[in-house]
Scaffold this motif. Structure first.
Motif, PDB file in Angstrom:
ATOM      1  N   ARG A 104       0.822  -1.211   0.000  1.00 49.46           N
ATOM      2  CA  ARG A 104       0.000   0.000   0.000  1.00 49.46           C
ATOM      3  C   ARG A 104       0.855   1.260   0.000  1.00 49.46           C
ATOM      4  O   ARG A 104       0.618   2.206  -0.756  1.00 49.46           O
ATOM      5  CB  ARG A 104      -0.920  -0.001   1.214  1.00 49.46           C
ATOM      6  CG  ARG A 104      -1.819   1.233   1.314  1.00 49.46           C
ATOM      7  CD  ARG A 104      -2.264   1.479   2.735  1.00 49.46           C
ATOM      8  NE  ARG A 104      -1.128   1.720   3.631  1.00 49.46           N
ATOM      9  CZ  ARG A 104      -1.228   1.792   4.956  1.00 49.46           C
ATOM     10  NH1 ARG A 104      -2.390   1.589   5.545  1.00 49.46           N
ATOM     11  NH2 ARG A 104      -0.161   2.035   5.706  1.00 49.46           N
ATOM     12  N   LEU A 159       0.972   4.340  -2.655  1.00 47.39           N
ATOM     13  CA  LEU A 159       0.667   5.714  -2.254  1.00 47.39           C
ATOM     14  C   LEU A 159       1.751   6.674  -2.727  1.00 47.39           C
ATOM     15  O   LEU A 159       1.462   7.715  -3.350  1.00 47.39           O
ATOM     16  CB  LEU A 159       0.522   5.781  -0.733  1.00 47.39           C
ATOM     17  CG  LEU A 159       0.335   7.175  -0.124  1.00 47.39           C
ATOM     18  CD1 LEU A 159      -1.037   7.737  -0.484  1.00 47.39           C
ATOM     19  CD2 LEU A 159       0.507   7.117   1.398  1.00 47.39           C
ATOM     20  N   VAL A 164      -5.728  11.013  -0.845  1.00 45.78           N
ATOM     21  CA  VAL A 164      -6.470  10.217   0.134  1.00 45.78           C
ATOM     22  C   VAL A 164      -7.981  10.280  -0.108  1.00 45.78           C
ATOM     23  O   VAL A 164      -8.729   9.464   0.432  1.00 45.78           O
ATOM     24  CB  VAL A 164      -6.139  10.636   1.585  1.00 45.78           C
ATOM     25  CG1 VAL A 164      -4.676  10.399   1.895  1.00 45.78           C
ATOM     26  CG2 VAL A 164      -6.531  12.088   1.851  1.00 45.78           C
ATOM     27  N   PHE A 188      -7.403   4.297  -0.843  1.00 44.68           N
ATOM     28  CA  PHE A 188      -6.395   3.972   0.176  1.00 44.68           C
ATOM     29  C   PHE A 188      -7.044   3.829   1.546  1.00 44.68           C
ATOM     30  O   PHE A 188      -7.765   4.722   2.014  1.00 44.68           O
ATOM     31  CB  PHE A 188      -5.306   5.044   0.206  1.00 44.68           C
ATOM     32  CG  PHE A 188      -4.397   4.994  -0.987  1.00 44.68           C
ATOM     33  CD1 PHE A 188      -3.471   3.964  -1.125  1.00 44.68           C
ATOM     34  CD2 PHE A 188      -4.489   5.955  -1.988  1.00 44.68           C
ATOM     35  CE1 PHE A 188      -2.636   3.900  -2.234  1.00 44.68           C
ATOM     36  CE2 PHE A 188      -3.652   5.898  -3.094  1.00 44.68           C
ATOM     37  CZ  PHE A 188      -2.731   4.872  -3.229  1.00 44.68           C
ATOM     38  N   ALA A 230      -0.998   9.446   5.942  1.00 50.07           N
ATOM     39  CA  ALA A 230      -0.177   9.504   4.726  1.00 50.07           C
ATOM     40  C   ALA A 230       1.132  10.241   5.005  1.00 50.07           C
ATOM     41  O   ALA A 230       2.201   9.839   4.533  1.00 50.07           O
ATOM     42  CB  ALA A 230      -0.949  10.186   3.603  1.00 50.07           C
TER      43      ALA A 230
END
Length: 309
Positions: free
Chosen positions: A145, A149, A164, A221, A234
């Motif tokens: 993940r 990102l 996001v 996400f 994040a």
């Protein structure tokens, strides 16, 4: 009109009619709470009773505070005050704008700091293994993940708040991504093969298991409990990757956005194309990145001009 009610009306206006983000509206609220508290301490509770002299005194007092505020903070505070009074005049709640002569301080234009391409590679590798690499098949789900990102942030130059907020449907355009920016304005941004592969690996191998832990959500996400990933999470993911990569430069979500713009311009992209990709309303905002490449221009000049040396 009572000041506190005037502020609430103004904040509803910027949130609902102008579509400003919750983060921006919260910043306006903090600024105007400082302003109205200052006025209340001087016996002023009605918007019509605010004079130009009071606004000027407020601005001067804030500017001379100890310790002195940052120029950017003072400029935002004064902008909040001007916005409130202009709104009240437009809406017919007051007759005159007492903030008309309030001038924000000039804020120094700082050049954004970008990572080198090598540093970007190190940051991405520290976040998680690349799809198709020997380590990818045994990687921890969150590493898959995190790689997706960071790949997407760098590939698109999008703000972390925009990333996001992405839904799965925003990816259903092949190599194009639909991004919702400030004011809920949409733009389409191309996505390179590296980011597409990383996001596909996450969406097919990791996201279903994360989604099963929480309530149904279309967000792309997700956190480890299945809830949509937050801006703060994040940010922490990027900081952790920067620490593992032993990068000495300060790295934030905006660093990837700066790097995206800088590397495009260094590669020959037109500044107006970069403006469109970043979602800037004015090309003047984007042109700051053209100054970042001064060293590159100097190197090219030294190499190419017959009398440079």
């Amino acid at each position: 009109m009572e000041l506190e009610r005037a502020v609430d009306t103004y904040l509803r206006h910027v949130a609902l009619e102008r579509g400003l983000s919750d983060h921006t509206v919260a910043a306006y609220r903090r600024d105007l709470e400082v302003y109205t508290a200052w006025l209340r301490a001087r016996g002023v509770i009605d918007a019509e009773a605010v004079t130009a002299e009071l606004v000027a005194a407020f601005g001067a007092e804030r500017a001379s505070a100890d310790p002195p505020p940052a120029a950017s903070s003072l400029a935002r505070l004064q902008s909040s005050v001007r916005g409130l009074h202009r709104f009240l005049v437009r809406e017919g709640r007051t007759e005159a704008d007492p903030s008309g002569r309030l001038r924000p301080p000039k804020t120094p234009r700082r050049l954004p700091k970008a990572l080198t391409v090598t540093q970007i590679d190190e940051l991405l590798d520290a976040a998680g293994p690349a799809p198709g690499s020997p380590d990818a098949s045994v990687a921890e789900p969150v590493a898959v993940r995190d790689r997706a990102l960071l790949e997407l942030l760098y590939a698109t130059g999008a703000r972390v708040s925009e990333i996001v907020q992405l839904d799965l449907d925003d990816l259903s355009h092949g190599d194009l991504l639909r991004v919702r920016g400030k004011g809920d304005k949409e733009r389409i941004v191309p996505v390179g093969s590296y980011a597409r592969a990383a996001v596909e690996a996450y969406a097919t191998r990791v996201r279903p298991a994360l989604a099963a832990r929480g309530r149904a959500t279309p967000r792309l996400f997700l956190g480890v409990r299945g809830a949509p990933l937050s801006r703060q999470s994040a940010w922490l993911i990027i900081q952790a990757a920067a620490d593992r990569a032993a990068l000495t430069a300060h790295v934030s979500p905006h660093t990837l956005r700066h790097s995206f713009a800088t590397h495009l311009l260094q590669g020959g992209a037109d500044v107006r194309v970069v403006q469109e990709l970043l979602g800037h309303a004015s090309v003047a905002t984007t042109q700051i990145y053209t100054h970042v490449s001064v060293d590159a221009l100097r190197d090219v000049y030294a190499t190419a001009h017959p009398r440079a040396r």
